[in-house]
Design a protein around this motif. Structure first.
Motif, PDB file in Angstrom:
ATOM      1  N   VAL A  87      52.066  33.533  48.480  1.00  0.00           N
ATOM      2  CA  VAL A  87      52.032  34.131  47.144  1.00  0.00           C
ATOM      3  C   VAL A  87      52.140  35.637  47.301  1.00  0.00           C
ATOM      4  O   VAL A  87      51.312  36.265  47.961  1.00  0.00           O
ATOM      5  N   LEU A  88      53.158  36.208  46.697  1.00  0.00           N
ATOM      6  CA  LEU A  88      53.387  37.648  46.806  1.00  0.00           C
ATOM      7  C   LEU A  88      53.042  38.312  45.479  1.00  0.00           C
ATOM      8  O   LEU A  88      53.661  38.045  44.449  1.00  0.00           O
ATOM      9  N   GLU A 162      46.056  33.554  37.088  1.00  0.00           N
ATOM     10  CA  GLU A 162      46.799  32.891  38.170  1.00  0.00           C
ATOM     11  C   GLU A 162      46.436  33.503  39.529  1.00  0.00           C
ATOM     12  O   GLU A 162      46.219  32.791  40.513  1.00  0.00           O
ATOM     13  N   ILE A 163      46.318  34.823  39.563  1.00  0.00           N
ATOM     14  CA  ILE A 163      45.983  35.510  40.816  1.00  0.00           C
ATOM     15  C   ILE A 163      44.593  35.084  41.290  1.00  0.00           C
ATOM     16  O   ILE A 163      44.394  34.799  42.487  1.00  0.00           O
ATOM     17  N   PRO A 184      41.892  46.056  39.043  1.00  0.00           N
ATOM     18  CA  PRO A 184      41.198  45.054  39.839  1.00  0.00           C
ATOM     19  C   PRO A 184      41.805  44.771  41.213  1.00  0.00           C
ATOM     20  O   PRO A 184      41.160  44.120  42.034  1.00  0.00           O
ATOM     21  N   ALA A 185      43.023  45.267  41.512  1.00  0.00           N
ATOM     22  CA  ALA A 185      43.675  44.897  42.778  1.00  0.00           C
ATOM     23  C   ALA A 185      42.796  45.241  43.989  1.00  0.00           C
ATOM     24  O   ALA A 185      42.744  44.481  44.964  1.00  0.00           O
ATOM     25  N   ALA A 186      42.089  46.374  43.922  1.00  0.00           N
ATOM     26  CA  ALA A 186      41.275  46.790  45.060  1.00  0.00           C
ATOM     27  C   ALA A 186      40.146  45.799  45.352  1.00  0.00           C
ATOM     28  O   ALA A 186      39.610  45.761  46.461  1.00  0.00           O
ATOM     29  N   GLY A 187      39.791  44.977  44.367  1.00  0.00           N
ATOM     30  CA  GLY A 187      38.716  43.999  44.559  1.00  0.00           C
ATOM     31  C   GLY A 187      39.208  42.640  45.045  1.00  0.00           C
ATOM     32  O   GLY A 187      38.390  41.753  45.339  1.00  0.00           O
ATOM     33  N   PHE A 188      40.519  42.446  45.170  1.00  0.00           N
ATOM     34  CA  PHE A 188      41.034  41.135  45.573  1.00  0.00           C
ATOM     35  C   PHE A 188      40.529  40.729  46.957  1.00  0.00           C
ATOM     36  O   PHE A 188      40.278  39.560  47.222  1.00  0.00           O
ATOM     37  N   VAL A 189      40.401  41.709  47.850  1.00  0.00           N
ATOM     38  CA  VAL A 189      39.977  41.384  49.217  1.00  0.00           C
ATOM     39  C   VAL A 189      38.599  40.730  49.214  1.00  0.00           C
ATOM     40  O   VAL A 189      38.343  39.786  49.976  1.00  0.00           O
TER      41      VAL A 189
END
Ligand code: APR
Length: 235
Positions: A87-88, A162-163, A184-189
């Motif tokens: 998933v990109l 979805e992410i 929120p991208a920085a919290g995906f990890v």
């Protein structure tokens, strides 16, 4: 790559830096000489639509001159070799993943070659070669104003449900070329880590959330990403 693997990859401006597109927070970054509040917020657009129009047409025009690089192409190769398992997700609006061969990309911050109607929410393609004109009406409702189909500060990113599903079910999470300063991208990890995934940061330098990752690969994306992909494909 083991068959049970589900990989989620998040990319940021650093993956396109060697294609010639400036990053946001590095030297020579895109926001230099422009205040983020003026060109990347709904309030800035309401205050001075012409300035935002000029800024995005300048950015759109620059995309005619850039090409995808070896990092974009390596990720496309990984996706092609393992359909449905990779998933990109990108924060980039530049379309270089598709131009590098990827067919499935989640554009969480939208795309710069499309427009959005502020009045009715209709979205439609606007090729880089065509100028975005403030006076052109929305093709669906004939109203406006129209704006770039990108997510500005203070707005909700696309595809978050979805992410989240992908993060909670992945076995490997990689963040490439992102400074870890924008949520929120920085919290995906952290979501991936709590789901039990191995986590790897691939970046020129340690990001703001580097300590959340189990593994770090330092260096320019055009070198590190193809090597990393080759390693995965050899497993
Ligand atoms: N290879 C790998 N990493 C690189 C390279 C390179 N050649 N060049 C720069 N980087 C790294 C930088 O060290 C930095 O950590 O890429 C990162 C780029 O960070 P930002 O400019 O902050 O970009 P990004 O994280 O994508 O920004 C997130 O912020 O401005 C908003 O909406 C915009 O999507 C953007 C979001």
């Amino acid at each position: 790559m083991p068959r049970s693997e589900k990989i989620v990859i998040l990319t940021g401006a650093g993956i396109s830096a060697e294609s010639g597109l400036g990053t946001f927070r590095g030297a020579g970054g895109l926001w230099e000489n422009r205040r983020v509040q003026d060109v990347a917020t709904p309030e800035g657009f309401a205050r001075d639509p012409q300035m935002v129009n000029d800024f995005y047409n300048m950015r759109r025009h620059r995309h005619l001159e850039v090409q995808p690089n070896a990092a974009h192409q390596a990720l496309a190769r990984l996706q092609a070799d393992h359909p449905g398992e990779v998933v990109l997700i990108t924060q980039n609006v530049d379309r270089l993943h598709e131009r590098g061969g990827s067919t499935e990309v989640l554009h969480m911050h939208g795309v710069i070659d499309a427009l959005l109607c502020n009045h009715c929410g209709h979205r439609w393609p606007k090729p880089f070669a065509e100028a975005w004109r403030l006076e052109d009406p929305c093709p669906a409702c004939d109203g406006g104003p129209t704006r770039p189909d990108v997510v500005w500060f203070g707005e909700m990113p696309y595809h978050l449900d979805e992410i989240e599903g992908h993060l909670l079910s992945c076995t490997l999470f990689a963040a490439i070329g992102t400074s870890g300063q924008v949520y929120p991208a920085a919290g995906f990890v952290r979501a991936a880590m709590m789901a039990g995934a191995h986590t790897v940061e691939i970046n020129l330098e340690a990001s703001a959330v580097a300590s959340d990752f189990a593994e770090h690969i330092a260096g320019p994306a055009t070198q590190t990403v193809p090597e990393w992909v080759d390693g995965l494909l050899a497993e």
